[in-house]
Design an enzyme around this catalytic site. Structure first.
Site, PDB file in Angstrom:
ATOM      1  CD1 TRP A  10      65.666  11.661  27.883  1.00  0.00           C
ATOM      2  CD2 TRP A  10      64.064  12.525  29.191  1.00  0.00           C
ATOM      3  NE1 TRP A  10      64.868  12.463  27.103  1.00  0.00           N
ATOM      4  CE2 TRP A  10      63.879  13.001  27.877  1.00  0.00           C
ATOM      5  CE3 TRP A  10      63.174  12.929  30.181  1.00  0.00           C
ATOM      6  CZ2 TRP A  10      62.844  13.882  27.533  1.00  0.00           C
ATOM      7  CZ3 TRP A  10      62.144  13.793  29.845  1.00  0.00           C
ATOM      8  CH2 TRP A  10      61.987  14.267  28.541  1.00  0.00           C
ATOM      9  CG  HIS A  95      71.111   0.771  29.909  1.00  0.00           C
ATOM     10  ND1 HIS A  95      72.206   1.077  30.672  1.00  0.00           N
ATOM     11  CD2 HIS A  95      71.136   1.606  28.844  1.00  0.00           C
ATOM     12  CE1 HIS A  95      72.859   2.088  30.090  1.00  0.00           C
ATOM     13  NE2 HIS A  95      72.227   2.423  28.985  1.00  0.00           N
ATOM     14  CD  GLU A  97      73.886   3.657  32.689  1.00  0.00           C
ATOM     15  OE1 GLU A  97      72.709   4.034  32.853  1.00  0.00           O
ATOM     16  OE2 GLU A  97      74.690   4.256  31.941  1.00  0.00           O
ATOM     17  N   GLY A 173      78.709   7.202  27.932  1.00  0.00           N
ATOM     18  CA  GLY A 173      78.978   8.337  28.813  1.00  0.00           C
ATOM     19  C   GLY A 173      80.448   8.694  28.934  1.00  0.00           C
ATOM     20  N   GLY A 234      71.995   8.735  25.321  1.00  0.00           N
ATOM     21  CA  GLY A 234      71.895   9.080  26.736  1.00  0.00           C
ATOM     22  C   GLY A 234      72.094  10.573  26.930  1.00  0.00           C
ATOM     23  N   GLY A 235      73.302  10.960  27.316  1.00  0.00           N
ATOM     24  CA  GLY A 235      73.620  12.343  27.670  1.00  0.00           C
ATOM     25  C   GLY A 235      73.077  13.389  26.709  1.00  0.00           C
TER      26      GLY A 235
HETATM   27  P1  PGA Z   1      75.431   8.014  26.360  1.00  0.00           P
HETATM   28  O1  PGA Z   1      74.497   6.835  26.913  1.00  0.00           O
HETATM   29  O2  PGA Z   1      74.822   8.486  25.061  1.00  0.00           O
HETATM   30  O3  PGA Z   1      75.412   9.067  27.418  1.00  0.00           O
HETATM   31  O4  PGA Z   1      76.801   7.425  26.139  1.00  0.00           O
HETATM   32  C1  PGA Z   1      73.926   5.880  26.057  1.00  0.00           C
HETATM   33  C2  PGA Z   1      73.122   4.880  26.865  1.00  0.00           C
HETATM   34  O5  PGA Z   1      73.570   4.492  27.954  1.00  0.00           O
HETATM   35  O6  PGA Z   1      72.030   4.446  26.442  1.00  0.00           O
END
Ligand code: PGA
Length: 251
Positions: A10, A95, A97, A173, A234-235
């Site tokens: 999330w 991750h 990020e 993303g 993710g999204g």
């Molecule tokens: P996403 O993100 O499905 O929004 O591309 C995946 C993630 O970063 O785990």
């Protein structure tokens, strides 16, 4: 047989109240889940709300990060025993990020993996290349190196409790997904690397997910690939209907 595992990341979304609402919407759509694992990874602040909402179901609770010390003067950090005490089973580690915005190195990722395992948490270890790295032709060397470093000093028995998530950064993303064949190829390479470290039978038992713009429309094709054991979403995990469709990819 590797049991498929679909996890919702999330990210920095949902207050405790919003998290409870999402769980309430999601649960009836998921139905009975006997042949796959589902993990929800809300932010730390919504872990308790999600734990209460999924009580009595087969859904597992996951966190998005963890620090490698048990306690002490580490302002703002959360330790493995703290997560364990909240009923957390899985924890996303490394991750992209976190690697990009918070300076997590391969060495930190390795320390986190070992600390999580030492406290009975199961890491969802993320690896993957940037667009520049892909275009420079270093995807294979980079991913192999990320795997070798993350699993450094991790025993074969412990490695079985790790889930690897291959997430090409250019696909996160962005709406761009790696083709299922390409995701399968890199995941095969990750498995081969695990085979070099632990031997074939351990590598065959470790689950490897794909992540990066997974949607209800592309999950079935991804899951048909022999090396892909699930998805880190993710999204599309922020919306009950789309996440449920992803979890029930073979309906
Ligand atoms: P996403 O993100 O499905 O929004 O591309 C995946 C993630 O970063 O785990």
């Amino acid at each position: 047989m590797r049991v498929p595992i679909i996890a919702g990341n999330w990210k920095m979304n949902k207050t405790p109240e919003e998290a409870a609402v999402l769980c309430r919407e999601l649960l009836p759509l998921l139905g009975e889940l006997t042949d796959r694992e589902v993990v929800l990874c809300p932010p730390f602040t919504a872990l308790t709300a999600v734990k209460e909402a999924i009580e009595g179901t087969d859904i597992a609770l996951g966190a998005q990060n963890v620090f490698y010390e048990d306690s002490g003067a580490y302002t703002g950090e959360v330790s493995p025993p703290m997560l364990k005490a909240l009923g957390v089973k899985y924890v996303i580690i490394g991750h992209s990020e976190r690697r990009e915005y918070f300076g997590e190195s391969d060495e930190m990722v390795n320390r986190k993996v070992k600390a999580a395992i030492a406290h009975g948490l199961r890491p969802i270890l993320c690896v993957g290349e940037t667009l520049e790295q892909r275009e420079a032709g270093v995807t294979e060397t980079l991913v192999k190196s990320q795997i070798n470093k993350a699993f450094s000093d991790v025993s074969a028995d412990d490695a079985l409790n790790v889930v690897v998530a291959y997430e090409p950064i250019w696909a996160i993303g962005t709406g761009k997904t790696a083709t299922s064949q390409e995701a399968n190829r890199v995941i095969g390479l990750i498995r081969a690397t695990l085979g070099e470290i632990y031997g074939g039978s351990t590598a065959e038992a470790i689950r490897i997910q794909y992540g990066g713009s997974v949607k209800p429309e592309n999950i079935a094709e991804l899951m048909q690939e022999p090396e892909i054991d699930g998805a880190l979403v993710g999204g599309a995990s922020l919306e009950a209907e789309s996440f449920a469709r992803i979890v029930r990819y073979d309906d």
